[in-house]
Design a protein around this motif. Structure first.
Motif, PDB file in Angstrom:
ATOM      1  N   VAL A 290      -4.849  88.742  31.190  1.00 17.11           N
ATOM      2  CA  VAL A 290      -5.495  87.794  32.246  1.00 17.11           C
ATOM      3  C   VAL A 290      -5.785  86.363  31.895  1.00 17.11           C
ATOM      4  CG1 VAL A 290      -7.753  87.982  33.436  1.00 17.11           C
ATOM      5  CG2 VAL A 290      -6.375  90.073  32.872  1.00 17.11           C
ATOM      6  N   ALA A 291      -6.075  85.989  30.695  1.00 17.65           N
ATOM      7  CA  ALA A 291      -6.386  84.553  30.371  1.00 17.65           C
ATOM      8  C   ALA A 291      -4.885  83.906  30.498  1.00 17.65           C
ATOM      9  CB  ALA A 291      -6.794  84.573  28.807  1.00 17.65           C
ATOM     10  N   CYS A 292      -3.984  84.312  29.963  1.00 19.78           N
ATOM     11  CA  CYS A 292      -2.587  83.759  30.113  1.00 19.78           C
ATOM     12  C   CYS A 292      -2.110  83.809  31.865  1.00 19.78           C
ATOM     13  CB  CYS A 292      -1.718  84.674  29.352  1.00 19.78           C
ATOM     14  SG  CYS A 292      -1.731  84.392  27.682  1.00 19.78           S
ATOM     15  N   VAL A 293      -2.663  84.812  32.567  1.00 16.75           N
ATOM     16  CA  VAL A 293      -2.155  84.425  34.078  1.00 16.75           C
ATOM     17  C   VAL A 293      -2.900  83.593  34.455  1.00 16.75           C
ATOM     18  CG1 VAL A 293      -2.277  85.709  36.078  1.00 16.75           C
ATOM     19  CG2 VAL A 293      -1.311  86.721  34.156  1.00 16.75           C
ATOM     20  N   MET A 294      -4.170  83.333  34.175  1.00 23.84           N
ATOM     21  CA  MET A 294      -4.876  82.048  34.770  1.00 23.84           C
ATOM     22  C   MET A 294      -4.572  80.793  34.635  1.00 23.84           C
ATOM     23  SD  MET A 294      -8.894  83.919  34.362  1.00 23.84           S
ATOM     24  CE  MET A 294      -9.557  82.526  35.027  1.00 23.84           C
ATOM     25  N   ASN A 295      -4.215  80.809  32.880  1.00 23.64           N
ATOM     26  CA  ASN A 295      -3.805  79.557  32.616  1.00 23.64           C
ATOM     27  C   ASN A 295      -2.528  79.113  33.234  1.00 23.64           C
ATOM     28  OD1 ASN A 295      -5.923  79.050  30.680  1.00 23.64           O
ATOM     29  ND2 ASN A 295      -4.771  80.251  29.045  1.00 23.64           N
ATOM     30  N   GLY A 296      -1.559  79.951  33.484  1.00 23.97           N
ATOM     31  CA  GLY A 296      -0.344  79.910  34.111  1.00 23.97           C
ATOM     32  C   GLY A 296      -0.622  79.247  35.456  1.00 23.97           C
ATOM     33  N   SER A 297      -1.570  80.050  36.099  1.00 21.54           N
ATOM     34  CA  SER A 297      -1.965  79.623  37.481  1.00 21.54           C
ATOM     35  C   SER A 297      -2.445  78.092  37.613  1.00 21.54           C
ATOM     36  CB  SER A 297      -3.015  80.334  38.187  1.00 21.54           C
ATOM     37  OG  SER A 297      -2.450  81.955  38.264  1.00 21.54           O
ATOM     38  N   ILE A 298      -3.234  77.560  36.525  1.00 22.90           N
ATOM     39  CA  ILE A 298      -3.653  76.588  36.400  1.00 22.90           C
ATOM     40  C   ILE A 298      -2.613  75.326  35.970  1.00 22.90           C
ATOM     41  CG2 ILE A 298      -5.444  74.672  35.178  1.00 22.90           C
ATOM     42  CD1 ILE A 298      -7.157  77.040  34.832  1.00 22.90           C
ATOM     43  N   THR A 299      -2.000  75.780  35.305  1.00 23.88           N
ATOM     44  CA  THR A 299      -0.780  74.904  34.735  1.00 23.88           C
ATOM     45  C   THR A 299       0.349  74.718  36.072  1.00 23.88           C
ATOM     46  OG1 THR A 299      -0.664  75.840  32.545  1.00 23.88           O
ATOM     47  CG2 THR A 299       1.256  74.801  33.316  1.00 23.88           C
ATOM     48  N   THR A 300       0.501  75.777  36.981  1.00 19.96           N
ATOM     49  CA  THR A 300       1.306  75.547  38.164  1.00 19.96           C
ATOM     50  C   THR A 300       0.594  74.489  39.087  1.00 19.96           C
ATOM     51  OG1 THR A 300       1.748  77.979  37.966  1.00 19.96           O
ATOM     52  CG2 THR A 300       2.358  76.940  40.087  1.00 19.96           C
ATOM     53  N   VAL A 301      -0.463  74.455  39.009  1.00 26.91           N
ATOM     54  CA  VAL A 301      -1.200  73.527  40.061  1.00 26.91           C
ATOM     55  C   VAL A 301      -1.063  72.085  39.342  1.00 26.91           C
ATOM     56  CG1 VAL A 301      -3.451  72.642  40.838  1.00 26.91           C
ATOM     57  CG2 VAL A 301      -2.875  75.323  40.873  1.00 26.91           C
ATOM     58  N   CYS A 302      -1.082  71.988  38.013  1.00 28.11           N
ATOM     59  CA  CYS A 302      -0.909  70.726  37.324  1.00 28.11           C
ATOM     60  C   CYS A 302       0.442  70.176  37.337  1.00 28.11           C
ATOM     61  CB  CYS A 302      -1.291  71.099  35.889  1.00 28.11           C
ATOM     62  SG  CYS A 302      -3.125  71.308  35.557  1.00 28.11           S
ATOM     63  N   VAL A 303       1.325  71.304  37.572  1.00 27.19           N
ATOM     64  CA  VAL A 303       2.846  70.716  37.622  1.00 27.19           C
ATOM     65  C   VAL A 303       2.767  70.104  38.992  1.00 27.19           C
ATOM     66  CG1 VAL A 303       5.127  71.456  37.907  1.00 27.19           C
ATOM     67  CG2 VAL A 303       3.796  72.350  36.004  1.00 27.19           C
ATOM     68  N   ILE A 304       2.264  70.943  39.900  1.00 28.49           N
ATOM     69  CA  ILE A 304       2.361  70.238  41.331  1.00 28.49           C
ATOM     70  C   ILE A 304       1.684  68.769  41.641  1.00 28.49           C
ATOM     71  CG2 ILE A 304       1.809  70.717  43.733  1.00 28.49           C
ATOM     72  CD1 ILE A 304       1.805  73.786  43.245  1.00 28.49           C
ATOM     73  N   VAL A 305       0.584  68.858  40.899  1.00 33.51           N
ATOM     74  CA  VAL A 305      -0.217  67.536  40.857  1.00 33.51           C
ATOM     75  C   VAL A 305       0.653  66.401  40.384  1.00 33.51           C
ATOM     76  CG1 VAL A 305      -2.202  66.293  40.095  1.00 33.51           C
ATOM     77  CG2 VAL A 305      -2.431  68.743  41.111  1.00 33.51           C
ATOM     78  N   SER A 306       1.433  66.747  39.077  1.00 28.12           N
ATOM     79  CA  SER A 306       2.185  65.808  38.289  1.00 28.12           C
ATOM     80  C   SER A 306       3.413  65.367  39.115  1.00 28.12           C
ATOM     81  CB  SER A 306       2.582  66.581  36.924  1.00 28.12           C
ATOM     82  OG  SER A 306       3.452  65.716  36.521  1.00 28.12           O
ATOM     83  N   LEU A 307       3.937  66.272  39.913  1.00 31.81           N
ATOM     84  CA  LEU A 307       5.180  65.868  40.663  1.00 31.81           C
ATOM     85  C   LEU A 307       4.453  64.848  41.937  1.00 31.81           C
ATOM     86  CD1 LEU A 307       7.130  69.255  40.818  1.00 31.81           C
ATOM     87  CD2 LEU A 307       7.949  67.199  39.581  1.00 31.81           C
ATOM     88  N   ARG A 308       3.450  65.136  42.230  1.00 25.65           N
ATOM     89  CA  ARG A 308       2.891  64.376  43.419  1.00 25.65           C
ATOM     90  C   ARG A 308       2.733  62.926  42.859  1.00 25.65           C
ATOM     91  NH1 ARG A 308       2.478  63.416  48.651  1.00 25.65           N
ATOM     92  NH2 ARG A 308       0.452  62.324  49.109  1.00 25.65           N
ATOM     93  N   PHE A 309       2.110  62.931  41.567  1.00 22.14           N
ATOM     94  CA  PHE A 309       2.011  61.450  40.868  1.00 22.14           C
ATOM     95  C   PHE A 309       3.637  60.654  40.688  1.00 22.14           C
ATOM     96  CE2 PHE A 309      -1.963  62.800  38.576  1.00 22.14           C
ATOM     97  CZ  PHE A 309      -2.591  62.615  39.419  1.00 22.14           C
ATOM     98  N   HIS A 310       4.305  61.578  40.248  1.00 26.48           N
ATOM     99  CA  HIS A 310       5.729  60.813  40.093  1.00 26.48           C
ATOM    100  C   HIS A 310       6.470  60.540  41.440  1.00 26.48           C
ATOM    101  CE1 HIS A 310       6.104  61.239  35.770  1.00 26.48           C
ATOM    102  NE2 HIS A 310       5.608  62.558  35.849  1.00 26.48           N
ATOM    103  N   THR A 311       6.322  60.994  42.461  1.00 26.51           N
ATOM    104  CA  THR A 311       6.976  60.935  43.676  1.00 26.51           C
ATOM    105  C   THR A 311       6.168  60.162  44.795  1.00 26.51           C
ATOM    106  OG1 THR A 311       6.137  63.111  44.730  1.00 26.51           O
ATOM    107  CG2 THR A 311       8.196  63.170  43.494  1.00 26.51           C
ATOM    108  N   CYS A 312       5.148  59.456  44.455  1.00 29.28           N
ATOM    109  CA  CYS A 312       4.378  58.539  45.232  1.00 29.28           C
ATOM    110  C   CYS A 312       5.327  57.283  45.469  1.00 29.28           C
ATOM    111  CB  CYS A 312       3.114  58.311  44.556  1.00 29.28           C
ATOM    112  SG  CYS A 312       1.636  59.488  44.768  1.00 29.28           S
TER     113      CYS A 312
END
Length: 392
Positions: A290-312
């Motif tokens: 469950v902790a890994c799934v939650m971390n994976g969900s948070i990491t997915t959000v971080c990936v989307i935010v990171s891509l947002r930074f790179h594509t500004c």
């Protein structure tokens, strides 16, 4: 009289008619509902031991524990005594268990219906002294609530519980001849190791004699380590590497989604194997997943935010000060300072007068490094906590 001829020994022996006459005499007027013992103020002593043949099944999900084993019980019945000389030397005989008195042990934690020891196929071996030996071989299906806290490195404790039906402690005394379960007939199980056994009696809340056969079972965890734990930890290590993929490759979201789905698959597999009960505790590996799934969900959000930074778009877009701090993880200078020797032997040091302007790509790069570090720390800490709990 004994005659020896060419290595063979011939002795006077009883015949079938002798044993038939003996059994007819023993059973004449015999009441199988009455326990042995001329002096009713003295309890009858019944000696008990248990020998295990093999473990048939232990289903943690349903709580079914099934074993094959044999009880060995001894007691004296003075009504079954005789003089061997009166029956041509007959010193033992065998009678069906339903024709004489036997201790009526009943299993009180059955998985299916309540049942007693033995069957109509079982017999009792009787000696001339009145010593009775009963060896009922049986399959025992009992309820055993599994404690899967440390699954798959868990140890289970299961018991077979029996009471002596219709006989009080004042009438029958149960003595244990062997405090441990006999394992001379035991065939090793592929999934469970027997760590310890015990056989003892106790007085329950109803003041009845209760015989308890206990087993401590240790799971053979090598298969689960290879097929479950190592792949799970390997997937956990892969999570942070998503931030090393080039932002422009378009593979980041697909990579982290695949990792997240892998965790969910493992979680589904484990939930199918473990009982639905939360008592005494939920499996630690369940919390880990469950902790890994939650971390994976948070990491997915971080990936989307990171891509947002790179594509500004555009370096002239204003960067908030709190985001500009993320760029500190990048190189502080794109051109390193250097010294040049001039002809007049004067050394001039050329350095940048100002910091280079921070771009959104710098913010994204700094954010990626922070996320990679956090994921690595999370993976190590979570793994150490899990292994520390299940191994100690």
């Amino acid at each position: 009289m004994t005659v020896f001829l060419k290595g063979f020994s011939f002795t006077d022996a009883f015949t079938m008619n002798d044993e038939m006459n003996l059994q007819s005499a023993l059973l004449s007027g015999y009441k199988s509902r009455l326990r042995p013992g001329t002096d009713r103020t003295i309890p009858l002593n019944v000696s008990v031991s248990f020998h295990l043949s093999f473990i048939k099944e232990f289903d943690e999900h349903s709580g079914k524990f099934s074993v094959n084993g044999v009880f060995i019980l001894h007691w004296y019945d003075e009504r079954l005594q005789w003089d061997p000389n009166s029956y041509n030397g007959t010193n033992r005989t065998i009678l069906p268990q339903n024709q004489i008195w036997i201790p009526n042990f009943v299993n009180i934690n059955p998985y299916h219906e309540v049942s007693g020891l033995g069957s109509d196929l079982m017999t009792v071996d009787i000696e001339a002294s009145g010593l009775c030996r009963w060896i009922p071989l049986q399959t025992f299906d009992v309820i055993c609530d599994a404690d899967v806290t440390k699954y798959p490195f868990d140890t289970q404790y299961c018991t077979l519980n029996f009471i002596l039906w219709e006989q009080t402690r004042d009438a029958v005394f149960i003595s244990i001849s062997e405090s441990e379960v006999g394992l001379s007939l035991y065939k090793v199980h592929g999934l469970w190791d027997i760590v310890k056994t015990q056989l003892y009696t106790k007085v329950n809340i109803y003041n009845d004699n209760e015989v308890i056969v206990g087993f401590w079972l240790n799971r053979r965890s090598l298969y689960y380590t290879v097929s479950l734990i190592i792949p799970l930890l390997s997937i956990s290590m892969l999570m942070g590497f998503v931030f090393l993929l080039p932002p422009g490759s378009g593979e980041r979201v697909g990579f982290i989604t695949t990792v997240l789905l892998s965790y969910i698959v493992f979680l589904t597999i484990i939930q199918d194997k473990l009982p639905e009960s939360s008592e005494p505790n939920i499996s630690v590996i369940g919390y880990f997943l469950v902790a890994c799934v939650m971390n994976g969900s948070i990491t997915t959000v971080c990936v989307i935010v990171s891509l947002r930074f790179h594509t500004c778009s555009g370096i002239n877009d204003p960067i908030p000060p709190y985001l500009a701090r993320l760029a500190k993880c990048r190189s502080k200078s794109k051109v390193q300072p250097f010294a040049m020797d001039l002809p007049d032997s004067k050394s001039v040091s050329l350095t940048e007068d100002e910091d280079f302007p921070i771009t959104w790509s710098d913010v994204g790069a700094g954010f990626d490094k922070i996320c990679l570090t956090v994921c690595a720390i999370q993976c190590v800490v979570t793994t150490l906590i899990y292994l520390g709990i299940v191994c100690f």
